[in-house]
Structures are given as structure tokens and as C-alpha cells.
Scaffold this motif. Structure first.
Motif, PDB file in Angstrom:
ATOM      1  N   LYS A 137      47.576 -24.521  13.117  1.00  0.00           N
ATOM      2  CA  LYS A 137      46.893 -25.648  13.743  1.00  0.00           C
ATOM      3  C   LYS A 137      47.811 -26.436  14.683  1.00  0.00           C
ATOM      4  O   LYS A 137      47.345 -27.322  15.397  1.00  0.00           O
ATOM      5  N   GLN A 138      49.095 -26.123  14.660  1.00  0.00           N
ATOM      6  CA  GLN A 138      50.049 -26.818  15.528  1.00  0.00           C
ATOM      7  C   GLN A 138      50.056 -26.163  16.904  1.00  0.00           C
ATOM      8  O   GLN A 138      50.173 -24.940  17.017  1.00  0.00           O
ATOM      9  N   THR A 139      49.933 -26.989  17.952  1.00  0.00           N
ATOM     10  CA  THR A 139      49.872 -26.469  19.330  1.00  0.00           C
ATOM     11  C   THR A 139      50.891 -27.187  20.198  1.00  0.00           C
ATOM     12  O   THR A 139      51.022 -28.411  20.148  1.00  0.00           O
ATOM     13  N   LEU A 140      51.621 -26.419  20.978  1.00  0.00           N
ATOM     14  CA  LEU A 140      52.592 -26.966  21.930  1.00  0.00           C
ATOM     15  C   LEU A 140      52.162 -26.567  23.337  1.00  0.00           C
ATOM     16  O   LEU A 140      51.898 -25.394  23.599  1.00  0.00           O
ATOM     17  N   PHE A 141      52.097 -27.554  24.238  1.00  0.00           N
ATOM     18  CA  PHE A 141      51.839 -27.271  25.651  1.00  0.00           C
ATOM     19  C   PHE A 141      53.180 -27.352  26.384  1.00  0.00           C
ATOM     20  O   PHE A 141      53.666 -28.442  26.685  1.00  0.00           O
ATOM     21  N   ALA A 142      53.778 -26.198  26.619  1.00  0.00           N
ATOM     22  CA  ALA A 142      55.093 -26.143  27.264  1.00  0.00           C
ATOM     23  C   ALA A 142      54.908 -26.217  28.776  1.00  0.00           C
ATOM     24  O   ALA A 142      54.463 -25.248  29.403  1.00  0.00           O
ATOM     25  N   LYS A 143      55.235 -27.372  29.350  1.00  0.00           N
ATOM     26  CA  LYS A 143      55.024 -27.568  30.791  1.00  0.00           C
ATOM     27  C   LYS A 143      56.021 -26.764  31.619  1.00  0.00           C
ATOM     28  O   LYS A 143      55.749 -26.421  32.758  1.00  0.00           O
ATOM     29  N   ASN A 144      57.185 -26.488  31.046  1.00  0.00           N
ATOM     30  CA  ASN A 144      58.182 -25.717  31.795  1.00  0.00           C
ATOM     31  C   ASN A 144      58.865 -24.744  30.848  1.00  0.00           C
ATOM     32  O   ASN A 144      59.824 -25.092  30.165  1.00  0.00           O
ATOM     33  N   PHE A 145      58.318 -23.546  30.778  1.00  0.00           N
ATOM     34  CA  PHE A 145      58.961 -22.471  30.017  1.00  0.00           C
ATOM     35  C   PHE A 145      59.734 -21.634  31.024  1.00  0.00           C
ATOM     36  O   PHE A 145      59.164 -20.834  31.760  1.00  0.00           O
ATOM     37  N   PHE A 159      63.873 -28.076  30.195  1.00  0.00           N
ATOM     38  CA  PHE A 159      62.806 -27.140  29.866  1.00  0.00           C
ATOM     39  C   PHE A 159      62.271 -27.467  28.480  1.00  0.00           C
ATOM     40  O   PHE A 159      62.920 -28.132  27.674  1.00  0.00           O
ATOM     41  N   ASP A 160      61.049 -26.981  28.216  1.00  0.00           N
ATOM     42  CA  ASP A 160      60.490 -27.027  26.862  1.00  0.00           C
ATOM     43  C   ASP A 160      60.909 -25.782  26.087  1.00  0.00           C
ATOM     44  O   ASP A 160      61.075 -25.814  24.878  1.00  0.00           O
ATOM     45  N   GLY A 161      61.036 -24.703  26.826  1.00  0.00           N
ATOM     46  CA  GLY A 161      61.461 -23.444  26.240  1.00  0.00           C
ATOM     47  C   GLY A 161      62.095 -22.580  27.301  1.00  0.00           C
ATOM     48  O   GLY A 161      61.937 -22.823  28.507  1.00  0.00           O
ATOM     49  N   ILE A 162      62.823 -21.546  26.858  1.00  0.00           N
ATOM     50  CA  ILE A 162      63.509 -20.695  27.835  1.00  0.00           C
ATOM     51  C   ILE A 162      63.576 -19.269  27.317  1.00  0.00           C
ATOM     52  O   ILE A 162      63.717 -19.028  26.111  1.00  0.00           O
ATOM     53  N   SER A 163      63.440 -18.335  28.241  1.00  0.00           N
ATOM     54  CA  SER A 163      63.562 -16.917  27.930  1.00  0.00           C
ATOM     55  C   SER A 163      64.787 -16.386  28.667  1.00  0.00           C
ATOM     56  O   SER A 163      64.869 -16.490  29.895  1.00  0.00           O
ATOM     57  N   ILE A 164      65.746 -15.837  27.900  1.00  0.00           N
ATOM     58  CA  ILE A 164      67.011 -15.367  28.480  1.00  0.00           C
ATOM     59  C   ILE A 164      67.060 -13.847  28.404  1.00  0.00           C
ATOM     60  O   ILE A 164      66.876 -13.256  27.329  1.00  0.00           O
ATOM     61  N   GLY A 165      67.304 -13.192  29.544  1.00  0.00           N
ATOM     62  CA  GLY A 165      67.439 -11.738  29.600  1.00  0.00           C
ATOM     63  C   GLY A 165      68.722 -11.358  30.306  1.00  0.00           C
ATOM     64  O   GLY A 165      69.359 -12.166  30.978  1.00  0.00           O
TER      65      GLY A 165
END
Length: 791
Positions: A106-114, A193-199
Motif C-alpha cells: 500500500k506504500q507508494t513513492l512518486f519519484a520525480k527524478n529517478f 535525485f529520489d533514486g538512481i540506477s548505476i551501470g
């Protein structure tokens, strides 16, 4: 001796407690303002300074004949690293285009800048996941992290740093993803950022035409940056020229160059961006210094004015053997006591005002922090204002000649009188500048709010969305369902909304003339939804089948850019296809008032365009609430990819954020104008009291000889009137130059009028006459016998 001097100081301060209160109070108010501004200045100029490579990190940008941009293509960073040994590392990042929905039950996060970043960029930017930065195992692997705040939204009871599985997008889609842990998101950084993907790498397969990335490089200490900048430009041109045979394209590529922008520039004055925050910060800093100077002038003026009351004390002490150095030290200690008291009061005032200050500038400053620079700044400020405000009065007091003062015929020198008057003129000059500035800022903001934007943002709702609607056929069923909601008149989708953000740009050619212009990819009813006016031709319509294939609408600025006389029906070439111009839209201020309207092309089909994700609806005002409720309820059916996650913003509120910085400046100027006037009037009040008391016998004699009350009022006010009038004359040219420079930061602005200058003169003259007349009234109403009975 010290105890004696301290007792004398305290008795003297208590005896003249009215003047002391004005001195200490005025200085405390000015110091409180200065403390807040100093804290804000320190905060704004220290972004990213915690990065150990702060002085060696640069953003690589591109310069075209018409514009600059920080966006580059993915292969460029690798080419720079391979070709230049002075570059220690190079990496790229990419901001998210969506407000990503992440779910945990039920927890929702709206990540404006992933955000996305390659491993090299993460090292350069000193990104720190909990447990340390890890290199992804494979070339295609990604490690995803959420900020601590975002993780707490999804997992409020989480106490470990173990990976977690989360849902992405609407629950009905069943898309899951792995979050590897938390990462420190420093709010005091340009990279947030709200979240980040590192490759290991991002942007694989994309060429030099995909300029959606930010390139960071870290150079070796001592690198000749200007030389490196030129070498990177040569490299970029050579990369673009590979396989190019068209001479016109070759000539255009040779006009392109690159630049290196230091990390220290990015927050306040980026080379490819708006430097308004930097200018406002400088303006604030000058305001803080000027307010403090005004308070110090008050202090100096009143201390000199009080000199005659200390003359006999100085004379007796000198006869008893006191040296001038000892007397100077004594008076400086007295002034230090007052300044110290003012500093304590200033800290209390600053603490009381700080919540409103933080709210105005959207910061979270605190006075009582261990790392606060005030810990070492305040003692320096205290010592500085003691010397600035007290050194000259101390030298004047300690310089009295015993033979003159003990005879009783002492009077302050003409130099002191000139200094007092000069300081008063300077004080009011600053106040006048602030008043004029406030009037002009108010006028510009009023102009911005009332000026025709060229489009209508009212009653337009911007819906955040994850679905890509690049083809009209895909958006058509969504539009049909939306339009069935009562109150919804129009619906459209585009790559951008007019909220001040930069559009994409590309090279286009008309009649052999090539230029880089902005592009916005749209759908049917885009112009109608925003109520953009038509200048010539027509807008897009489903009635014309070719509109989805090769039709384009350009704005008036694009017509002027290409020098077109009859644009409708002509061909404009871009992105390897020919467009037929079917209409000309009137210019509208999508980027606000600071930037000029850019030449822009609007098309439904654009092979080199961005994703169409920005849904905009025109809703009837009296049905707005019901329509939004209905849209929320039916959104899972209308747009299944977003499902239950219906989010929206009003376009007029989004556009209104463009005025935020100027509204902040308006608030600060209003406070500064009030402060400077208040402090100047405080000093004027005390100074008028001193002057009037010094002329009490003269006034008594004049009254006995038949002078009327009006003549006495005129006598006392005349000198102050002349000084304030002189202050206005001096300040007008300065105010004109400063406000003209500020107005020139706007592409669309008011014309400077004479009204603010006349108003400032009227305000300061009326306040002066009122303040001085209060003191003059006491002298006029006094019985002459009381003043002359000892003669």
C-alpha cells in the motif's frame, strides 16, 4: 583602573540610555539581517564543496551559433577519456523524464527524478550508497538505489540495508524491480535525485545525435583547462565529421565548439543556463553590507554628536596624566560593550526571523550548527563593526584639548560637523536606492503578472503520465475516453509543457538557410488547449491526413529567423525529412520573461524528437472539481499503465514558479527598504534631538525677539531638508544604473519611468520633516525663561 573605566562607561551609557538604546537597537536589527544574509550566502556558495575533487570536476557543454547547452551524447565521454591523458575520469548521467511510480504494497513513492549514471560518473560525483559504491557485475547490469527519504516512504520500518523488491508503475502491470539499497542524496549538491540506477555504461547504441546526457570529467590537478577545452572542441568536430560528405553540413559542424564549466559554477551561474540566482545572491549580499553600514553610520554619527558631553571628562583625565592611547582604549571598550550587546540581541532576532526566512528561500538554515561559519565570522564581525563604528569617535573624544574644554568654550570641529552631515546624506542615499529599487521591482512583477503571455494557462491541467504517445493513433482512444468526462473540453499530449523548461533543439533548413531552432512534438488540439493564437494558415487537424506525416507549424520567431515572407506552403527540412509549413502560430512566452521567445517548430511526427508524455486538459472552471474526481476514478480504465496513480498539476501554478526568484527579491527589497528607512529615521530622530537641544538658547532668544513658531520650524528643518534633498540627487543616478542593469536581465521588461524617483524623494522628505518636527515642537513650545534663566 579598568573597574573605574567600566563604571564610568556604564554610568554614561545609562545616563544617555535613549541614545544608547537607539544605537544598540539599530545595530542589532542591522546585524540580524546581516547574519541571515551571511548564512544564506555561505549556503548558496558551498554546493558540492564536500566532493574531494571539487576543484577538478567540469561539465562538458556544446556551443552553437544560437545557443549553449550542457547536454551531450553518450559516446563523447568515452572519446574524451581515451584521447586526453590529463583527464583522469569521464562519465555521464541522465535525468529521468517521468515521475516514476514505485510501490511496496500500500506504500507508494512518486519519484520525480529517478536518475541514471554510469559507474565513472558515480565515482566523479562521489555518490555514496550505504555500504560503499560497487561496480555492477556485467555490462548490462544495473544497481538501483533510493535516497534514505524515499526508502522510508516505501519501507517505514526498515532498519537494515538489504535489497528489496518493489513494483514499478500501476499494480495491474505486475512489473517488479530490485532496489539494492539506500544512497546518500545530499540536498546541498547540484546532483539530487529520489533514486538512481548505476551501470557500467549507459546509453549503449546511441550515437552523437542523441544529446540527452550530461558529461562530467575529472582532470588532473594543474591541468591547463583552456587548452583542454580547445582540444575537446577539435575532438568533437572530428567525431561529427566522420563520414560526412555534405559541404553545407561540414561548414555548420565547424561552427560548433565545446566548453568546460566548473562544478563550482553549476548552482549559481552555469555557462549554459540562467544566472539569475547568482545576481540575486550578489544583490542580497550588497543589501546586507549596506544595511550594516547604515547602522554603523548611525553609531558613528550619534557618538560624535555626544562628544561635547564627554569633553570635560576627557579634559580632567588628561590633566591628571592620562594618555590619549588610554582614553582611546576606554572609549573603544565602551563601544565594544554596546556592539557586543547588539550582537546578542541580533542573534535572538535572527533566530526569531529564521523560520520565515527559510520558508521564503526554501532552505533549512540553522544558527546553532557546529559547522556553521558564524562561529568564526561573528567575532570578526563584532571586531570590525567596533573599529568601523567606534574608532573615529574614540579618536575625536580622546583628542580634546584640556585648556579649551575646561574653560567651557569647547565646540566640535567643523570637520566633525561635515562628517556628521556627510554620513547622514550617505545613509539616506542608500535608503533612497532601496525605495527606488522596491518600486521598480514591484512594477516589473506587476507587468509580468498582467502581460499577455500569448497562451492561456488558466483551467489547464497537466497530468503526469508514464505512457508514450508518439503516434496520434495511440493517444486517440485515450483522448476519446477523457473527453467523455463532463467538463473536459479539450485534451492533447506533447513533449513539453510551457513551464519555463528548455525545449529540444535541432538543425533545420529553409530555402538553403540553416539554423538551430527549438522543436516541440505535439498532437491534435495542442494549440487550442493552450489557446495559442494563429497568425497565418491553420493548426493541425484530423481532417488533413498529411498532418500526421509531414506537416509543421512554426512560430513568428522562426519566420523572422529564416526571413520568410510567405511561410505557409513552404518546405522546412530537418531530421532527414521535409516538412510542409501549414501554419504560423503567434509567439508565446513558454520560457517566461527572462528569456527571449525561441524560434520553434511544432510537428506531430519527428524522428529525432522526444517522447510525448505530457498530457494537458482544458476543463471548464465551474466543473473543475467534479471533472478531476471523475478522472481519478476512471484513470485505470483510461490509461492502464498509470492505473490508480492519477497525479496532476495546474499549469498556471507551474508557470507561476518562474516568478519565484523575483518574488523573493521583492520580499527582500521590501524588508531592506523598511529596515534602512527605520534605521535612518532612528538616527535622524536622535540627531535632531541633539541638534535641537544644542540650539535651545538660540531658539529662546529668537522667540523673545518675535520669531513665530513657523519660522522656528523652518529654521530647524531647513538643514535636514537640504541634506535629504542632496541624498536624493546623489542616489538617483546610482539607482538608475543599478535598476537598469537588473531590468536588462529580462527579455521582456518595463520602461524606466521618473515616478519611482519622485516617489522616493517625497517619502524621504516627508519622513524627515515629520521626524525633525517632533523634536522641533518641544523646543518651540518650551518657555524661553527656562532656557535663559542661568544667563
Amino acid at each position: 583602573m579598568f573597574r573605574l573605566n567600566l563604571k564610568i562607561a556604564l554610568r554614561n551609557l545609562w545616563k544617555n540610555r535613549g541614545i544608547t538604546a537607539i544605537n544598540v537597537g539599530g545595530l542589532a536589527i542591522a546585524l540580524a539581517a546581516f547574519i541571515l544574509i551571511a548564512m544564506y550566502f555561505s549556503y548558496e556558495t558551498s554546493f558540492d564543496k564536500q566532493n574531494p575533487n571539487y576543484n577538478n570536476i567540469y561539465v562538458v557543454g556544446r556551443i552553437y551559433p544560437e545557443f549553449k547547452t550542457n547536454y551531450t551524447s553518450p559516446p563523447f565521454a568515452k572519446a574524451i577519456k581515451q584521447n586526453f591523458p590529463e583527464v583522469e575520469n569521464a562519465g555521464i548521467t541522465k535525468k529521468g523524464f517521468f515521475e516514476l511510480t514505485i510501490k511496496n504494497g500500500k506504500q507508494t513513492l512518486f519519484a520525480k527524478n529517478f536518475m541514471q549514471a554510469d559507474y565513472n560518473a558515480a565515482k566523479i560525483l562521489d555518490l555514496k550508497p550505504t555500504g560503499g559504491l560497487e561496480k555492477p557485475a556485467g555490462e548490462a547490469d544495473r544497481l538501483s538505489y533510493l535516497s534514505k527519504e524515499s526508502m522510508q516512504v516505501l519501507f517505514p520500518d526498515k532498519i537494515d540495508n538489504k535489497p528489496e523488491m518493489v513494483g514499478m508503475g500501476a499494480s495491474s502491470l505486475g512489473i517488479n524491480s530490485k532496489i539494492n539499497g539506500t544512497i546518500i542524496n545530499n540536498p546541498h549538491s547540484n546532483v539530487t535525485f529520489d533514486g538512481i540506477s548505476i551501470g557500467n555504461e549507459i546509453g549503449q547504441g546511441e550515437d552523437y545525435g542523441m544529446n540527452n546526457y550530461t558529461t562530467y570529467i575529472q582532470v588532473k590537478p594543474g591541468t591547463d583547462v583552456e587548452n583542454l577545452e580547445q582540444k575537446i572542441t577539435n575532438l568533437y568536430r572530428s567525431e561529427l565529421l566522420k563520414g560526412e560528405t555534405d559541404q553545407e553540413s561540414i561548414d555548420e559542424i565547424k561552427k560548433i565548439s565545446t566548453f568546460l564549466d566548473p562544478l563550482s559554477n553549476l548552482h549559481l551561474k552555469p555557462k549554459a543556463g540562467n544566472d539569475t540566482p547568482y545576481k540575486i545572491l550578489i544583490a542580497l549580499s550588497i543589501l546586507g553590507i549596506l544595511i550594516l553600514i547604515i547602522a554603523c553610520i548611525n553609531f558613528t554619527n550619534l557618538s560624535i554628536a555626544q562628544a561635547t558631553k564627554r569633553a570635560k571628562e576627557v579634559g580632567v583625565k588628561k590633566v591628571m596624566g592620562a594618555f590619549r592611547f588610554q582614553l582611546t582604549t576606554q572609549f573603544l571598550v565602551e563601544i565594544l560593550v554596546q556592539c557586543f550587546t547588539a550582537t546578542i540581541l541580533a542573534l535572538i532576532l535572527a533566530e526569531l526571523i529564521l523560520p520565515k526566512f527559510n520558508n521564503l528561500f526554501q532552505v533549512n538554515l540553522s544558527i546553532w550548527q557546529i559547522d556553521n561559519d558564524l562561529l568564526w565570522q561573528l567575532p570578526l564581525i563584532l571586531l570590525s563593526i567596533t573599529l568601523i563604528a567606534g574608532l573615529y569617535p574614540a579618536l575625536v573624544l580622546s583628542g580634546f584639548k584640556p585648556a579649551l574644554v575646561l574653560k567651557g568654550n569647547f565646540s566640535t570641529s567643523k570637520q566633525s560637523t561635515w562628517l556628521r552631515n556627510g554620513l547622514l546624506v550617505f545613509q539616506f542615499s542608500i535608503a533612497v536606492i532601496f525605495i527606488i529599487g522596491l518600486f521598480i521591482i514591484n512594477s516589473q512583477l506587476k507587468y509580468m503578472r498582467s502581460q499577455d503571455l500569448g497562451f492561456t494557462a488558466n483551467q489547464v491541467v497537466y497530468i503526469k503520465n508514464l505512457t508514450l504517445f508518439n503516434k496520434p493513433a495511440k493517444f486517440e482512444p485515450v483522448r476519446d475516453k477523457i473527453l467523455k468526462i463532463p467538463g473536459v473540453r479539450l485534451a492533447t499530449v506533447a513533449t513539453d509543457v510551457p513551464n519555463g523548461a528548455e525545449n529540444g533543439s535541432n538543425g533545420y533548413t529553409v530555402n538553403g538557410l540553416q539554423a538551430n531552432i527549438d522543436f516541440v512534438d505535439v498532437d491534435f488540439d495542442y494549440f487550442e488547449t493552450l489557446h495559442i493564437k494563429l497568425k497565418d494558415g491553420r493548426f493541425f487537424s484530423p481532417s488533413f491526413k498529411t498532418d500526421t506525416a509531414n506537416a509543421a507549424v512554426i512560430n513568428e520567431s522562426a519566420v523572422a529567423k529564416f526571413g520568410l515572407k510567405n511561410p505557409v506552403g513552404q518546405t522546412i527540412r530537418g531530421c532527414n525529412m521535409d516538412y510542409k509549413i501549414v501554419g504560423v502560430a503567434k509567439d508565446f512566452k513558454a520560457q517566461g520573461f527572462e528569456s527571449a521567445i525561441q524560434p520553434t517548430i511544432y510537428a506531430i511526427k519527428n524522428p529525432c524528437g522526444n517522447y510525448k508524455t505530457q498530457i494537458m486538459l482544458k476543463i471548464e472552471g465551474n466543473k473543475m472539481a467534479d471533472a478531476l474526481i471523475a478522472l481519478r476514478a476512471k484513470w485505470p480504465e483510461i490509461n492502464p499503465k498509470d492505473g490508480e496513480d492519477f497525479r496532476y498539476e495546474f499549469l498556471d501554478e507551474l508557470y507561476g514558479k518562474l516568478f519565484k526568484k523575483q518574488e523573493q527579491l521583492q520580499s527582500v527589497f521590501f524588508a531592506a527598504a523598511l529596515l534602512t528607512i527605520f534605521i535612518a529615521i532612528l538616527g535622524l530622530f536622535a540627531f535632531a534631538k541633539y541638534i535641537t537641544n544644542g540650539r535651545i538658547k538660540e531658539i529662546a532668544v529668537r522667540k523673545i525677539l518675535g520669531a513665530s513658531d513657523i519660522q522656528i520650524f523652518k529654521l530647524i528643518n531647513s538643514s535636514f531638508f537640504r541634506m535629504v534633498l542632496l541624498a536624493n540627487v546623489i542616489s538617483w543616478p546610482v539607482a538608475y544604473i543599478l535598476t537598469k542593469m537588473w531590468l536588462e536581465t529580462f527579455a521582456y521588461r518595463i520602461d524606466l519611468s521618473v515616478l519611482p524617483f519622485i516617489a522616493s524623494a517625497a517619502i524621504t522628505i516627508l519622513l524627515t520633516l515629520f521626524t525633525v518636527s517632533i523634536q522641533a515642537k518641544k523646543a518651540v513650545k518650551a518657555n524661553p525663561v527656562d532656557a535663559l534663566k542661568y544667563e
